[in-house]
Design a protein around this motif. Sequence first.
Motif: not given
Length: 156
Positions: A8-14
């Motif tokens: 949440d809040g970072l906006g990228f997928m690992y």
Amino acid sequence: MPSGVITDGLGFMYNGCMGVFDPRPGHAGSLAPGKARFSSVVPSIVFEGERPHIVIGAPGATQIAMGVLQVLLNAIDFDMTMVEAVSAPRFSATSDAIDVSNRIPRAVERELAAQGYEVVRSPNTYGFAAVHGIRVHPDGLDGGADPSHDGIVLAV
């Protein structure tokens, strides 16, 4: 190869390819801060002199390099057509075991086991990357698409 996980809040997928790291601490490929993961993306062009001779590539994650290498050996060293080269049985030696496709003769599997190798037989007839390639001849093209995956060779 995204993981589907988003903080949440970072906006990228690992990244979803953590399996290429060695889970044992202290080894060259061990997971550790600041380390980059192994990548075997190898779209390749083999030249004969100044002219392209083979154009080859594949999807297949950690198996790409093994698949492309074997198809190149089949085409160059064993003079197979590109269809024969991409259709031949393949193996993978990217771990402590030797993974073999189901088309590798069982006698080969037994000989490897007799030499002390752990052999894992895949239930898949093909596998180990979906290699597609084109060879350029002086009189035209010779192409092959891995029969186990989507793809086609088509002259236009």
